[in-house]
Write a protein that holds these residues in place. Sequence first.
Motif, short mmCIF file in Angstrom:
data_model
loop_
_atom_site.label_atom_id
_atom_site.label_comp_id
_atom_site.label_asym_id
_atom_site.label_seq_id
_atom_site.Cartn_x
_atom_site.Cartn_y
_atom_site.Cartn_z
N VAL A 129 0.82 -1.21 0.00
CA VAL A 129 0.00 0.00 0.00
C VAL A 129 0.85 1.26 0.00
O VAL A 129 0.62 2.18 -0.78
CB VAL A 129 -0.96 0.00 1.22
N ASN A 130 1.89 1.34 0.84
CA ASN A 130 2.67 2.56 0.98
C ASN A 130 4.08 2.48 0.41
O ASN A 130 4.82 3.46 0.47
CB ASN A 130 2.76 2.95 2.46
N ASP A 131 4.48 1.34 -0.11
CA ASP A 131 5.87 1.18 -0.54
C ASP A 131 5.94 0.02 -1.54
O ASP A 131 4.94 -0.64 -1.81
CB ASP A 131 6.74 0.86 0.70
N THR A 132 7.11 -0.19 -2.05
CA THR A 132 7.38 -1.38 -2.85
C THR A 132 8.48 -2.14 -2.13
O THR A 132 9.53 -1.58 -1.81
CB THR A 132 7.82 -1.01 -4.27
N LYS A 133 8.23 -3.40 -1.84
CA LYS A 133 9.20 -4.23 -1.13
C LYS A 133 9.97 -5.08 -2.13
O LYS A 133 9.44 -5.46 -3.18
CB LYS A 133 8.50 -5.15 -0.12
N MET A 134 11.22 -5.35 -1.80
CA MET A 134 12.06 -6.18 -2.65
C MET A 134 12.64 -7.30 -1.80
O MET A 134 13.25 -7.06 -0.76
CB MET A 134 13.15 -5.32 -3.28
N LYS A 135 12.41 -8.54 -2.24
CA LYS A 135 12.88 -9.72 -1.51
C LYS A 135 14.05 -10.34 -2.26
O LYS A 135 13.92 -10.70 -3.44
CB LYS A 135 11.75 -10.74 -1.37
N CYS A 136 15.18 -10.47 -1.58
CA CYS A 136 16.37 -11.06 -2.19
C CYS A 136 16.15 -12.56 -2.41
O CYS A 136 15.69 -13.27 -1.52
CB CYS A 136 17.58 -10.83 -1.29
N LYS A 137 16.47 -13.01 -3.59
CA LYS A 137 16.33 -14.43 -3.94
C LYS A 137 17.26 -15.31 -3.11
O LYS A 137 16.92 -16.45 -2.79
CB LYS A 137 16.67 -14.59 -5.43
N TYR A 138 18.42 -14.79 -2.70
CA TYR A 138 19.43 -15.61 -2.05
C TYR A 138 19.27 -15.66 -0.53
O TYR A 138 19.25 -16.74 0.05
CB TYR A 138 20.83 -15.11 -2.44
N CYS A 139 19.16 -14.51 0.12
CA CYS A 139 19.05 -14.52 1.59
C CYS A 139 17.60 -14.45 2.05
O CYS A 139 17.32 -14.60 3.24
CB CYS A 139 19.87 -13.39 2.21
N GLU A 140 16.68 -14.17 1.13
CA GLU A 140 15.25 -14.11 1.38
C GLU A 140 14.82 -13.00 2.33
O GLU A 140 13.71 -13.01 2.84
CB GLU A 140 14.71 -15.48 1.84
N LYS A 141 15.69 -12.03 2.56
CA LYS A 141 15.31 -10.88 3.39
C LYS A 141 14.52 -9.90 2.52
O LYS A 141 14.74 -9.78 1.33
CB LYS A 141 16.54 -10.21 3.98
N VAL A 142 13.59 -9.18 3.16
CA VAL A 142 12.73 -8.24 2.47
C VAL A 142 13.12 -6.82 2.87
O VAL A 142 13.32 -6.53 4.06
CB VAL A 142 11.25 -8.50 2.81
N PHE A 143 13.24 -5.94 1.87
CA PHE A 143 13.66 -4.56 2.09
C PHE A 143 12.73 -3.61 1.34
O PHE A 143 12.15 -3.97 0.32
CB PHE A 143 15.08 -4.33 1.55
N SER A 144 12.65 -2.37 1.84
CA SER A 144 11.97 -1.30 1.09
C SER A 144 12.82 -1.00 -0.14
O SER A 144 14.05 -1.08 -0.10
CB SER A 144 11.87 -0.07 1.98
#
Length: 152
Positions: A129-144
Amino acid sequence: MQYTRTVEALKEGTVIDHLPAGQGLRILSLFKLADTGERVTVGLNLSSRHMGAKDIIKVENIALTEEQANELALFAPRATVNVIENFEVVKKHQLELPETIEGIFDCPNSNCISHGEPVKSFFYVKPTVNDTKMKCKYCEKVFSKDIVAEVK
């Protein structure tokens, strides 16, 4: 108010127009457009009838693909990307947020395997809703998206 063109016409290349004011230099840097070896024209805080103020980037002799144009949608979803040939617009990319982005941004997680191995970074893109998240394929962490964009 009379409209006047403030940036020179382009014979061949790509015009990225209607960037939010203040985003031009960021996009130029993030997408390494100045590293092409071609002439790049950047207009910052230009007057715009629709936006008030906007930025514009023109890159000579480089035609952005639809995939490259869609990657810009992370930071400028309403931008227009036009491919120019012989001073004419031959292709207008309709920007859509991509499902994945590969090889552009580094993972913010310093422990991610993508930093020590010969692999291209790879993120899954998830709009919220307020941002776009990006999830790393390798470590699977999610970031703005903004955190990913800040990593150098």
